[in-house]
Design a protein around this motif. Structure first.
Motif, short mmCIF file in Angstrom:
data_model
loop_
_atom_site.label_atom_id
_atom_site.label_comp_id
_atom_site.label_asym_id
_atom_site.label_seq_id
_atom_site.Cartn_x
_atom_site.Cartn_y
_atom_site.Cartn_z
N GLU A 1 -16.06 -27.17 -2.43
CA GLU A 1 -16.18 -25.98 -3.27
C GLU A 1 -16.78 -24.91 -2.39
N VAL A 2 -16.23 -23.71 -2.45
CA VAL A 2 -16.72 -22.60 -1.63
C VAL A 2 -16.89 -21.35 -2.49
N ALA A 3 -17.63 -20.40 -1.96
CA ALA A 3 -17.76 -19.08 -2.57
C ALA A 3 -17.14 -18.07 -1.61
N LEU A 4 -16.20 -17.29 -2.10
CA LEU A 4 -15.58 -16.27 -1.26
C LEU A 4 -16.60 -15.17 -0.98
N THR A 5 -16.66 -14.73 0.27
CA THR A 5 -17.62 -13.70 0.66
C THR A 5 -16.95 -12.41 1.13
N ALA A 6 -15.71 -12.50 1.58
CA ALA A 6 -15.02 -11.31 2.09
C ALA A 6 -13.52 -11.57 2.17
N PHE A 7 -12.78 -10.49 2.28
CA PHE A 7 -11.34 -10.54 2.54
C PHE A 7 -11.17 -10.22 4.02
N ILE A 8 -10.55 -11.11 4.77
CA ILE A 8 -10.35 -10.89 6.20
C ILE A 8 -9.16 -9.98 6.45
N GLY A 9 -8.07 -10.22 5.74
CA GLY A 9 -6.90 -9.37 5.93
C GLY A 9 -5.62 -10.01 5.43
N ALA A 10 -4.55 -9.23 5.52
CA ALA A 10 -3.20 -9.67 5.16
C ALA A 10 -2.39 -9.78 6.44
N TYR A 11 -1.64 -10.85 6.56
CA TYR A 11 -0.93 -11.17 7.80
C TYR A 11 0.53 -11.50 7.48
N GLN A 12 1.45 -10.96 8.26
CA GLN A 12 2.87 -11.26 8.12
C GLN A 12 3.33 -12.06 9.32
N TRP A 13 4.17 -13.05 9.06
CA TRP A 13 4.72 -13.85 10.15
C TRP A 13 6.04 -14.43 9.72
N THR A 14 7.01 -14.43 10.63
CA THR A 14 8.30 -15.06 10.38
C THR A 14 8.43 -16.26 11.30
N SER A 15 8.70 -17.42 10.72
CA SER A 15 8.83 -18.65 11.49
C SER A 15 10.12 -18.62 12.32
N PRO A 16 10.01 -18.82 13.63
CA PRO A 16 11.23 -18.85 14.44
C PRO A 16 12.05 -20.12 14.18
N ARG A 17 11.42 -21.13 13.60
CA ARG A 17 12.10 -22.40 13.32
C ARG A 17 13.16 -22.24 12.24
N ASP A 18 12.78 -21.56 11.13
CA ASP A 18 13.71 -21.49 10.00
C ASP A 18 13.88 -20.08 9.43
N ARG B 1 0.34 -13.94 4.41
CA ARG B 1 -0.90 -14.71 4.24
C ARG B 1 -2.06 -13.78 3.95
N MET B 2 -2.79 -14.10 2.88
CA MET B 2 -4.01 -13.39 2.53
C MET B 2 -5.18 -14.28 2.94
N ALA B 3 -6.01 -13.79 3.84
CA ALA B 3 -7.08 -14.61 4.40
C ALA B 3 -8.44 -14.17 3.89
N PHE B 4 -9.25 -15.18 3.53
CA PHE B 4 -10.57 -14.95 2.98
C PHE B 4 -11.63 -15.64 3.83
N ALA B 5 -12.84 -15.08 3.80
CA ALA B 5 -14.01 -15.74 4.36
C ALA B 5 -14.76 -16.38 3.20
N ALA B 6 -15.40 -17.52 3.46
CA ALA B 6 -16.13 -18.21 2.39
C ALA B 6 -17.28 -19.00 2.98
N GLU B 7 -18.24 -19.27 2.11
CA GLU B 7 -19.34 -20.15 2.51
C GLU B 7 -19.25 -21.44 1.70
N PRO B 8 -19.58 -22.57 2.34
CA PRO B 8 -19.50 -23.85 1.64
C PRO B 8 -20.62 -23.98 0.61
N LEU B 9 -20.29 -24.54 -0.55
CA LEU B 9 -21.28 -24.76 -1.59
C LEU B 9 -21.57 -26.24 -1.80
N ARG B 10 -20.50 -27.00 -2.05
CA ARG B 10 -20.70 -28.41 -2.38
C ARG B 10 -19.47 -29.22 -1.95
N HIS B 11 -19.73 -30.39 -1.39
CA HIS B 11 -18.65 -31.26 -0.96
C HIS B 11 -18.47 -32.39 -1.97
#
Length: 154
Positions: free
Chosen positions: A66-83, A89-99
Motif C-alpha cells: 500500500e502506498v500514498a501518492l506524493t507527486a505526479f512525475i509526468g506523462a510519457y509516450q512510447w511506441t513499441s518497435p516490436r508490435d 504512461r502516467m507516472a507517479f511518485a509514492a511513499e510506502p505505507l504498509r506491506h
C-alpha cells in the motif's frame, strides 16, 4: 495505422509508480513473452477509475505494498518497435505505507524487489521498455508535479 485513414487507433493508457524506501526503488520482475523483465509497478487504466486510483491498485496488486501518492512525475509516450503498440504512461511518485506479504501477486509477476538506482540502471537490458529508466531518471533528478495537475471528472 492512422485514424485519418479511417482506421481505429487508440493508445494503451498505463500508470506506473516510483516508490522509494531507504534509497531503493520498488520494482517488479515479471514474465513477459518468455522473458523475465523489470518494470515499475505498472499497469493499465481500467474503466471507471481515476489515474491515481489505478496507480494505487496496480502497486498493491503487483507488489503487495500500500502506498500514498506524493507527486505526479509526468506523462510519457512510447511506441513499441516490436508490435507498433503505442503507450501513454502516467507516472507517479509514492511513499510506502504498509506491506502485505501474504497477498498473492498478479499473474506474471515473479517478485517485487528493492533496487538501488545503480542496480536498476545496470539492468537496463532487462527493462520492459525504455520508459522504466526514463521515469526513474526523471524522478531521481527531482521532477515532481503536483497531483492536482491531473483532474478526474466523475
Amino acid at each position: 495505422m492512422s485514424y485519418r485513414s479511417g482506421r481505429f487507433w487508440q493508445p494503451d493508457v498505463t500508470v506506473a509508480t516510483v516508490v522509494v524506501r531507504d534509497g531503493r526503488l520498488l520494482v517488479v520482475e515479471e514474465q513477459v513473452r518468455g522473458e523475465r523483465v523489470l518494470n515499475q509497478p505498472a499497469g493499465h487504466l481500467e474503466p471507471d477509475e481515476s489515474l491515481a486510483e489505478a496507480a494505487l491498485r496496480e502497486t498493491l496488486e503487483e507488489t503487495g505494498w500500500e502506498v500514498a501518492l506524493t507527486a505526479f512525475i509526468g506523462a510519457y509516450q512510447w511506441t513499441s518497435p516490436r508490435d507498433g503498440k503505442h503507450f501513454l504512461r502516467m507516472a507517479f511518485a509514492a511513499e510506502p505505507l504498509r506491506h502485505h506479504p501474504e497477498r498473492p501477486l498478479d499473474d506474471g509477476i515473479v517478485q517485487a524487489l528493492w533496487l538501488t538506482p545503480a542496480e536498476l540502471a545496470a539492468e537496463s537490458a532487462r527493462h520492459r521498455s525504455p520508459l522504466v529508466w526514463k521515469v526513474a531518471e526523471d524522478f531521481l533528478s527531482g521532477r515532481r508535479l503536483p497531483l492536482q495537475a491531473l483532474t478526474h471528472c466523475a
